[in-house]
Design a protein around this motif. Structure first.
Motif, PDB file in Angstrom:
ATOM      1  N   ILE A  15     -16.432 -69.355 -19.807  1.00  0.00           N
ATOM      2  CA  ILE A  15     -17.366 -68.779 -20.763  1.00  0.00           C
ATOM      3  C   ILE A  15     -17.022 -69.330 -22.141  1.00  0.00           C
ATOM      4  O   ILE A  15     -15.856 -69.353 -22.534  1.00  0.00           O
ATOM      5  N   GLY A  16     -18.046 -69.771 -22.877  1.00  0.00           N
ATOM      6  CA  GLY A  16     -17.834 -70.280 -24.224  1.00  0.00           C
ATOM      7  C   GLY A  16     -18.638 -69.492 -25.234  1.00  0.00           C
ATOM      8  O   GLY A  16     -19.497 -68.678 -24.886  1.00  0.00           O
TER       9      GLY A  16
ATOM     10  N   ASP B  62     -25.919 -70.159 -32.460  1.00  0.00           N
ATOM     11  CA  ASP B  62     -27.066 -69.318 -32.125  1.00  0.00           C
ATOM     12  C   ASP B  62     -26.664 -68.062 -31.354  1.00  0.00           C
ATOM     13  O   ASP B  62     -27.455 -67.475 -30.625  1.00  0.00           O
ATOM     14  N   SER B  63     -25.405 -67.651 -31.539  1.00  0.00           N
ATOM     15  CA  SER B  63     -24.929 -66.350 -31.055  1.00  0.00           C
ATOM     16  C   SER B  63     -25.195 -66.129 -29.573  1.00  0.00           C
ATOM     17  O   SER B  63     -25.719 -65.100 -29.148  1.00  0.00           O
ATOM     18  N   ALA B  64     -24.822 -67.121 -28.768  1.00  0.00           N
ATOM     19  CA  ALA B  64     -24.995 -67.028 -27.324  1.00  0.00           C
ATOM     20  C   ALA B  64     -23.707 -67.467 -26.629  1.00  0.00           C
ATOM     21  O   ALA B  64     -22.779 -67.983 -27.260  1.00  0.00           O
ATOM     22  N   PHE B  65     -23.681 -67.261 -25.289  1.00  0.00           N
ATOM     23  CA  PHE B  65     -22.466 -67.520 -24.517  1.00  0.00           C
ATOM     24  C   PHE B  65     -22.813 -68.331 -23.263  1.00  0.00           C
ATOM     25  O   PHE B  65     -23.273 -67.768 -22.266  1.00  0.00           O
ATOM     26  N   PRO B  66     -22.610 -69.656 -23.306  1.00  0.00           N
ATOM     27  CA  PRO B  66     -22.844 -70.471 -22.107  1.00  0.00           C
ATOM     28  C   PRO B  66     -21.767 -70.233 -21.062  1.00  0.00           C
ATOM     29  O   PRO B  66     -20.614 -69.927 -21.400  1.00  0.00           O
ATOM     30  N   VAL B  67     -22.159 -70.382 -19.795  1.00  0.00           N
ATOM     31  CA  VAL B  67     -21.261 -70.120 -18.665  1.00  0.00           C
ATOM     32  C   VAL B  67     -21.336 -71.301 -17.696  1.00  0.00           C
ATOM     33  O   VAL B  67     -22.437 -71.770 -17.370  1.00  0.00           O
ATOM     34  N   TRP B  68     -20.182 -71.756 -17.230  1.00  0.00           N
ATOM     35  CA  TRP B  68     -20.112 -72.811 -16.224  1.00  0.00           C
ATOM     36  C   TRP B  68     -19.270 -72.327 -15.047  1.00  0.00           C
ATOM     37  O   TRP B  68     -18.232 -71.700 -15.241  1.00  0.00           O
TER      38      TRP B  68
ATOM     39  N   PHE C 253     -25.797 -66.142 -21.799  1.00  0.00           N
ATOM     40  CA  PHE C 253     -26.229 -64.783 -22.091  1.00  0.00           C
ATOM     41  C   PHE C 253     -26.108 -64.496 -23.576  1.00  0.00           C
ATOM     42  O   PHE C 253     -25.388 -65.185 -24.309  1.00  0.00           O
ATOM     43  N   VAL C 254     -26.848 -63.485 -24.024  1.00  0.00           N
ATOM     44  CA  VAL C 254     -26.738 -62.963 -25.381  1.00  0.00           C
ATOM     45  C   VAL C 254     -26.474 -61.467 -25.278  1.00  0.00           C
ATOM     46  O   VAL C 254     -26.835 -60.829 -24.274  1.00  0.00           O
ATOM     47  N   VAL C 255     -25.842 -60.898 -26.295  1.00  0.00           N
ATOM     48  CA  VAL C 255     -25.488 -59.480 -26.281  1.00  0.00           C
ATOM     49  C   VAL C 255     -26.391 -58.749 -27.273  1.00  0.00           C
ATOM     50  O   VAL C 255     -26.227 -58.872 -28.488  1.00  0.00           O
TER      51      VAL C 255
END
Length: 356
Positions: free
Chosen positions: A271-272, A277-283, A296-298
């Motif tokens: 998770i990064g 842009d206040s988001a969280f990419p996942v690999w 995802f965004v919170v």
């Protein structure tokens, strides 16, 4: 040395200027989740202060500050020191240790015959630059206590993470200018920390977040304006690397900040923090090659939404009663309730939102 110091000062000034102009309240596209709870604001008011968390959990209760808990979250106030929060977000302990930036923790170390949790934090305090080390003994009620330090030639310590290689505990320090120093951490006969340098290399430009995955011999580092790199964790690999993710709208927007690895059964995910842009990419990273799984965004719910995140940490499996399958903790840059703080997100919510 004077030239190098001036270079660091110019880089730091440019970085602070970029932070001041960064619109941390922007939130991009992503699967929506909500934080379940939050910590109080860090003590340093009105400044860019809260930075990075680390999570520890236990199957048996421990006591910290007279409070019984089955885990804690360590979080840095990079202007003042280290907070220890309960799994309910309440402050259990504060260590006024100075300019601590990134924090991580690990097991695998025994001191005087007792297994310990070791915490490490990149330390920018003048005269102490390097890695500050702390111990937590689950069998005692002493809480987190200072242990020692790893000294380094890094001008401005920024990122930090622990890694495990078999029985070895590795400590990895990332400097503001992109310097990486990798150490093997041991304990000397007096019960003090001892560090042996095993690798040093340069990333290129401003870098911070790092995370490791022993099973795939991977070390992930975020170069803030370039992307996320995958190095080998093995020190003999030197500076060889692969660009896992370059900057790309809708995936990763500068600055690339925190990184963390979470285990979910047989699956493991990186998770990064896409701070721009206040988001969280996942690999997903447990296969032959990492595979992008979405982001995802919170959004606002029980607490306000999350924007401009620096540090992020995750722990899979039971984390107290409230997070039976895992917990993700993120720093919140623009906290509606006051100064910057940390938000707790149920891993199940993220997994469901991304269809993992």
């Amino acid at each position: 040395m004077i030239i190098r110091t001036l270079t660091a000062l110019v880089a730091s000034t440019a970085f602070l200027s970029a932070c001041a102009s960064h619109d941390a309240d922007v939130q991009g596209e992503g699967a929506a989740v909500q934080a379940r709870l939050e910590t109080p604001s860090v003590g340093t008011a009105g400044q860019d202060a809260a930075d990075d968390p680390a999570i520890w959990a236990s199957s048996t209760p421990v006591r910290i500050g007279g409070v019984q808990t089955t885990g804690f979250v360590a979080g840095t106030d990079k202007k003042a020191g280290l907070y220890i929060y309960g799994l309910d977000g309440a402050v259990l302990q504060f260590l006024p240790e100075g300019l601590l930036n990134n924090v991580d923790l690990t097991g695998g170390i025994s001191v005087n015959g007792r297994p310990q949790v070791v915490l490490g934090a990149s330390d920018r305090t003048p005269g102490k630059t390097g890695v500050a080390l702390y111990l937590f003994d689950p069998a005692s009620e002493d809480g987190v206590r200072p242990w020692g330090a790893i000294t380094s030639d890094v001008v401005e310590p920024y990122g930090f993470c622990f890694a495990r290689r078999g029985s070895e505990v590795h400590a990895i320090l990332v400097g503001h200018e992109g310097e990486v120093r990798q150490f093997v951490l041991t304990v000397d006969e007096a019960g003090r920390p001892a560090a042996r340098a095993v690798r040093r290399f340069e990333i290129g430009t401003i870098s911070e977040g790092c995370a490791s995955d022993e099973a795939t011999d991977a070390l992930y580092i975020a170069e803030e304006n370039v992307g996320v790199w995958r190095y080998r964790l093995d020190p003999s690999a030197g500076a060889s690397r692969t660009l896992l993710q370059p900057m790309a709208p809708g995936v990763l927007v500068a600055d690339a900040e925190g990184l963390t690895v979470v285990e979910d059964g047989a699956a493991r995910y990186l998770i990064g923090s896409s701070q721009g842009d206040s988001a969280f990419p996942v690999w997903r990273i447990d296969g032959p090659q990492p595979v992008y799984s979405g982001r995802f965004v919170v959004e606002a719910g029980a607490v306000d939404r999350v924007t401009g995140t620096d540090g992020v940490d995750a722990l899979g499996g039971p984390v107290g009663d409230a997070f039976p399958e895992g917990l993700v903790v993120v720093q919140d840059d623009v906290n509606d309730a006051g100064t910057q703080n940390f938000k707790y997100i149920d891993w199940r919510d993220i997994r469901a939102a991304l269809g993992l």
